[in-house]
Scaffold this motif. Structure first.
Motif, PDB file in Angstrom:
ATOM      1  N   GLN A  17      19.212  29.772  62.295  1.00 21.31           N
ATOM      2  CA  GLN A  17      17.920  29.116  62.438  1.00 21.31           C
ATOM      3  C   GLN A  17      18.135  27.646  62.777  1.00 21.31           C
ATOM      4  O   GLN A  17      17.457  27.092  63.641  1.00 21.31           O
ATOM      5  CB  GLN A  17      17.112  29.266  61.154  1.00 21.31           C
ATOM      6  N   GLN A  18      19.106  27.004  62.129  1.00 33.82           N
ATOM      7  CA  GLN A  18      19.399  25.599  62.413  1.00 33.82           C
ATOM      8  C   GLN A  18      19.887  25.437  63.851  1.00 33.82           C
ATOM      9  O   GLN A  18      19.545  24.474  64.527  1.00 33.82           O
ATOM     10  CB  GLN A  18      20.453  25.050  61.436  1.00 33.82           C
ATOM     11  N   GLY A  19      20.662  26.386  64.353  1.00 38.28           N
ATOM     12  CA  GLY A  19      21.121  26.331  65.731  1.00 38.28           C
ATOM     13  C   GLY A  19      19.967  26.356  66.717  1.00 38.28           C
ATOM     14  O   GLY A  19      19.958  25.609  67.705  1.00 38.28           O
ATOM     15  N   ALA A  25      15.470  20.773  69.809  1.00 34.94           N
ATOM     16  CA  ALA A  25      15.526  19.309  69.756  1.00 34.94           C
ATOM     17  C   ALA A  25      16.267  18.752  70.973  1.00 34.94           C
ATOM     18  O   ALA A  25      15.861  17.739  71.552  1.00 34.94           O
ATOM     19  CB  ALA A  25      16.193  18.845  68.460  1.00 34.94           C
ATOM     20  N   SER A  26      17.329  19.423  71.400  1.00 38.59           N
ATOM     21  CA  SER A  26      18.072  18.994  72.593  1.00 38.59           C
ATOM     22  C   SER A  26      17.210  19.125  73.839  1.00 38.59           C
ATOM     23  O   SER A  26      17.231  18.253  74.717  1.00 38.59           O
ATOM     24  CB  SER A  26      19.342  19.826  72.760  1.00 38.59           C
ATOM     25  N   TRP A  27      16.456  20.231  73.942  1.00 37.81           N
ATOM     26  CA  TRP A  27      15.538  20.429  75.066  1.00 37.81           C
ATOM     27  C   TRP A  27      14.546  19.269  75.137  1.00 37.81           C
ATOM     28  O   TRP A  27      14.329  18.687  76.191  1.00 37.81           O
ATOM     29  CB  TRP A  27      14.806  21.765  74.890  1.00 37.81           C
ATOM     30  N   ARG A  29      14.754  16.204  73.806  1.00 37.63           N
ATOM     31  CA  ARG A  29      15.405  14.939  74.162  1.00 37.63           C
ATOM     32  C   ARG A  29      15.731  14.877  75.649  1.00 37.63           C
ATOM     33  O   ARG A  29      15.583  13.838  76.292  1.00 37.63           O
ATOM     34  CB  ARG A  29      16.685  14.747  73.353  1.00 37.63           C
ATOM     35  N   ALA A  30      16.183  15.995  76.223  1.00 35.36           N
ATOM     36  CA  ALA A  30      16.535  16.019  77.645  1.00 35.36           C
ATOM     37  C   ALA A  30      15.317  15.735  78.519  1.00 35.36           C
ATOM     38  O   ALA A  30      15.383  14.921  79.446  1.00 35.36           O
ATOM     39  CB  ALA A  30      17.157  17.366  78.014  1.00 35.36           C
ATOM     40  N   TRP A  31      14.190  16.396  78.254  1.00 34.61           N
ATOM     41  CA  TRP A  31      12.978  16.162  79.040  1.00 34.61           C
ATOM     42  C   TRP A  31      12.469  14.741  78.843  1.00 34.61           C
ATOM     43  O   TRP A  31      12.087  14.064  79.803  1.00 34.61           O
ATOM     44  CB  TRP A  31      11.896  17.175  78.685  1.00 34.61           C
ATOM     45  N   GLU A  32      12.455  14.275  77.604  1.00 31.93           N
ATOM     46  CA  GLU A  32      11.967  12.927  77.327  1.00 31.93           C
ATOM     47  C   GLU A  32      12.894  11.877  77.933  1.00 31.93           C
ATOM     48  O   GLU A  32      12.442  10.805  78.342  1.00 31.93           O
ATOM     49  CB  GLU A  32      11.785  12.724  75.829  1.00 31.93           C
ATOM     50  N   GLY A  33      14.184  12.174  78.024  1.00 32.51           N
ATOM     51  CA  GLY A  33      15.137  11.262  78.643  1.00 32.51           C
ATOM     52  C   GLY A  33      14.890  11.073  80.131  1.00 32.51           C
ATOM     53  O   GLY A  33      15.369  10.110  80.724  1.00 32.51           O
ATOM     54  N   ALA A  38       7.212  15.677  76.007  1.00 32.31           N
ATOM     55  CA  ALA A  38       7.678  17.054  75.787  1.00 32.31           C
ATOM     56  C   ALA A  38       7.309  17.564  74.393  1.00 32.31           C
ATOM     57  O   ALA A  38       8.175  17.761  73.543  1.00 32.31           O
ATOM     58  CB  ALA A  38       9.190  17.119  76.000  1.00 32.31           C
ATOM     59  N   PRO A  39       6.011  17.807  74.144  1.00 25.10           N
ATOM     60  CA  PRO A  39       5.639  18.334  72.832  1.00 25.10           C
ATOM     61  C   PRO A  39       6.131  19.767  72.634  1.00 25.10           C
ATOM     62  O   PRO A  39       6.211  20.549  73.575  1.00 25.10           O
ATOM     63  CB  PRO A  39       4.109  18.280  72.838  1.00 25.10           C
TER      64      PRO A  39
END
Length: 68
Positions: A17-19, A25-27, A29-33, A38-39
């Motif tokens: 579940q943590q994975g 969270a990575s998805w 950050r990538a879009w927001e970067g 990216a809600p």
């Protein structure tokens, strides 16, 4: 860019579940970067969409779908 995440208790697909939470969270950050908002919707918000039940069922069945 918006997505929906529905956690599977205990994880699935070879991931914990943590994975899965780390992947979402990575998805985000990538879009927001790249300048996108990216809600990540939760079940109580996403389930209000009129096509939610049909989409959720297809995802549970593992079927490929096209949404317009």
């Amino acid at each position: 860019m918006t997505t929906f995440f529905k956690p599977v208790e205990g994880g699935c697909c070879g991931m914990t579940q943590q994975g899965h939470e780390n992947l979402v969270a990575s998805w985000k950050r990538a879009w927001e970067g790249h300048g996108w908002d990216a809600p990540v919707l939760k079940a109580n918000c996403a389930c209000r969409h009129p096509s939610f039940e049909a989409l959720d069922q297809k995802l549970l069945e593992g079927k490929c779908i096209q949404i317009r």
